[in-house]
Design a protein around this motif. Sequence first.
Motif, mmCIF file in Angstrom:
data_model
loop_
_atom_site.group_PDB
_atom_site.id
_atom_site.type_symbol
_atom_site.label_atom_id
_atom_site.label_comp_id
_atom_site.label_asym_id
_atom_site.label_seq_id
_atom_site.Cartn_x
_atom_site.Cartn_y
_atom_site.Cartn_z
ATOM 1 N N LYS A 204 -21.836 29.317 -1.087
ATOM 2 C CA LYS A 204 -22.518 28.198 -0.704
ATOM 3 C C LYS A 204 -21.814 26.825 -0.879
ATOM 4 O O LYS A 204 -20.727 26.289 -0.387
ATOM 5 N N THR A 205 -20.777 27.103 -2.250
ATOM 6 C CA THR A 205 -20.173 26.088 -2.760
ATOM 7 C C THR A 205 -18.840 26.167 -2.547
ATOM 8 O O THR A 205 -18.465 25.081 -1.817
ATOM 9 N N SER A 206 -18.527 27.736 -2.306
ATOM 10 C CA SER A 206 -16.892 28.128 -1.565
ATOM 11 C C SER A 206 -16.642 27.881 -0.384
ATOM 12 O O SER A 206 -16.067 27.163 0.164
ATOM 13 N N GLN A 207 -18.035 27.790 0.895
ATOM 14 C CA GLN A 207 -17.749 27.834 1.995
ATOM 15 C C GLN A 207 -18.070 25.665 2.757
ATOM 16 O O GLN A 207 -17.594 25.108 2.894
ATOM 17 N N PHE A 208 -18.534 25.296 1.654
ATOM 18 C CA PHE A 208 -18.349 23.808 1.524
ATOM 19 C C PHE A 208 -17.142 23.047 1.475
ATOM 20 O O PHE A 208 -16.925 22.532 1.575
ATOM 21 N N LEU A 209 -16.767 23.755 -0.238
ATOM 22 C CA LEU A 209 -14.931 23.609 0.060
ATOM 23 C C LEU A 209 -14.100 23.866 0.952
ATOM 24 O O LEU A 209 -13.262 23.183 1.097
ATOM 25 N N LEU A 210 -14.761 25.442 1.921
ATOM 26 C CA LEU A 210 -13.274 26.013 2.394
ATOM 27 C C LEU A 210 -13.886 25.967 3.970
ATOM 28 O O LEU A 210 -12.790 25.159 4.487
ATOM 29 N N GLY A 211 -15.192 25.141 4.464
ATOM 30 C CA GLY A 211 -15.026 24.875 6.059
ATOM 31 C C GLY A 211 -15.905 26.008 5.865
ATOM 32 O O GLY A 211 -16.418 27.394 5.394
ATOM 33 N N GLU A 212 -17.411 25.547 6.538
ATOM 34 C CA GLU A 212 -18.724 26.920 6.760
ATOM 35 C C GLU A 212 -18.904 27.803 7.622
ATOM 36 O O GLU A 212 -18.992 28.963 7.615
ATOM 37 N N GLU A 213 -17.349 27.745 8.294
ATOM 38 C CA GLU A 213 -17.093 29.080 8.762
ATOM 39 C C GLU A 213 -16.228 29.866 8.501
ATOM 40 O O GLU A 213 -16.131 31.326 9.462
ATOM 41 N N ARG A 214 -15.633 29.978 7.044
ATOM 42 C CA ARG A 214 -15.450 31.168 6.313
ATOM 43 C C ARG A 214 -16.586 31.566 5.994
ATOM 44 O O ARG A 214 -17.162 31.228 5.140
ATOM 45 N N LYS A 215 -15.296 32.825 6.181
ATOM 46 C CA LYS A 215 -17.083 34.104 5.834
ATOM 47 C C LYS A 215 -16.526 34.336 3.764
ATOM 48 O O LYS A 215 -15.033 34.937 3.932
ATOM 49 N N VAL A 216 -17.531 33.772 3.009
ATOM 50 C CA VAL A 216 -16.883 34.489 1.496
ATOM 51 C C VAL A 216 -17.622 35.703 1.050
ATOM 52 O O VAL A 216 -19.118 35.316 1.561
ATOM 53 N N GLU A 217 -17.220 36.428 0.705
ATOM 54 C CA GLU A 217 -18.145 37.594 -0.160
ATOM 55 C C GLU A 217 -17.998 37.566 -1.976
ATOM 56 O O GLU A 217 -16.319 38.189 -1.819
#
Length: 345
Positions: A204-217
Motif C-alpha cells: 500500500k505504501t509503495s503504491q501510494f508513493l509510486l502510483g496506484e496503478e503500479r504493480k508491486v510484489e
Amino acid sequence: MILKNLTLRQFRNHTHKNYLFSPSINEIVGRNGTGKTNLVEAIHLLCLARSWRTAENKKLIQKDKNEAYVGGEVEEGSLQRKIEVVLQKEGRVALVNGKPLAKLSQLSGLFNCVLFTPEDSLFFRDSPGVRRLFLDETLSRTSPAYLHNLRQFRHILQERNAALKERRDDALLETLTEQLILSEEPLVKERNLFLKRLIPVFQKTSQFLLGEERKVEFVYHPFLKEENFVQEARDFYQKSKERDYLLGSTQNGIHREDFEVSLERENAANFASQGEGRILSLALKISPSFLEEGDKKPVAILDDVFGELDKEHAKNLVRLLPKLGQCFITGTEEHIYQSHEIVMK
Ligand SMILES: Nc1ncnc2c1ncn2[C@@H]1O[C@H](COP(=O)(O)OP(=O)(O)O)[C@@H](O)[C@H]1O
Ligand SMILES: [Mg+2]
C-alpha cells in the motif's frame, strides 16, 4: 514516541546546540555540509547508541575534542524519559533518567525510530545480509522474545560451525543440529507473523508513493516452510551434513533467508530505475511505522529523501508524512508547508 528536545555537545560539527522539536513534522533545511545528517544521526544515536554511518567513536566526537554528548527527552504517552549518550575515545555510555546502563542493549525499546538514508536506495541490490539485518532489527525492536531467540540461535550456529570445522564428532554435531533447529523454529514463526502484517502495508505504501496503478510484489524466500518445520529441518540437515562438513560451516538455515521486491513482475534489484529503487526501499523502511499506532509509534528519520525524487513523487511523499509519527526530514530546500523548520547554517 516523541522526542521533545535535543542537546548536542561536541558531536561532529555541532559544538553546542539545543533544539526543541515539534511532535509532527520537523524539516531540517540547509546547504550541503551544514550538519543536517549529523543532527539526525544524533537523534538516531539515542535509539541504540549506534550510528549507521560509523562504528568509531572518534569520528562522532568533534575533531580535537575528547568527548561528545547527545541527550534528549522522550515522551511515550504519559511516560517521560531522559536518554543520554556520552561518547569518549575508548567507549560509550548510555544513561536513562541519569542512571548509566550496564549494557547499551538495554536502550532497546525505549526510543524507537525508522530510518531512511540515501544509501538505502541500493537496498534491494545490496547483499542479502543487509535485508536480513533490516528484518531482524525491526523485529527485535518490538519483540524482546525475538531478540532473545535470535541471540540464542546465533550462539548455537557459531558452535555448530566450530564443530563442523573441527574434527568429526557426529554425536556433538547431532546435538547441536537439534538445538539449532529448535532455536530456528520460533524465529520462523515470528518472521512469518510479522511478514503477514508488513507485506500488505508495504504494498500500500509503495503504491501510494509510486502510483496506484503500479504493480508491486514482495517475495520472501524462506529456508523451509513453517508447516512441519522441525521434521523438515531434521531431514534437510541430515542430507546436507556432508556438504556442511566439507565447507566447514552451516550452508543453509534461517540465517540465509532473503527477500526481493518486484515492480511490474520484474525484480526491482535489476529492473527498477534509481528513483523507483529509492522509493521502494523508502516504502519498506517506513512501513513498520504504520504497524504501530499510539504511544509506541516510532519516530521517522528521513535523511535527504527528496534528492532524486521528481515533483510528482515528492508530492506523494509529502502527503504521506502526516501518517508517520513524529518525523525528522532533512534537505537542501524546504518542501513541506506547515512543518516546524530548523534552519542549519
Ligand atoms: N568529528 C567531526 N568533527 C568536526 N566536524 C565534523 C566531524 N565529522 C563530520 N564533520 C563535519 O560535518 C560536516 C558534514 O555534516 P553533514 O551533517 O554530513 O552535512 P549535511 O548538512 O550535508 O548533511 C562536514 O563539514 C564535516 O567536516
Ligand atoms: Mg546530509
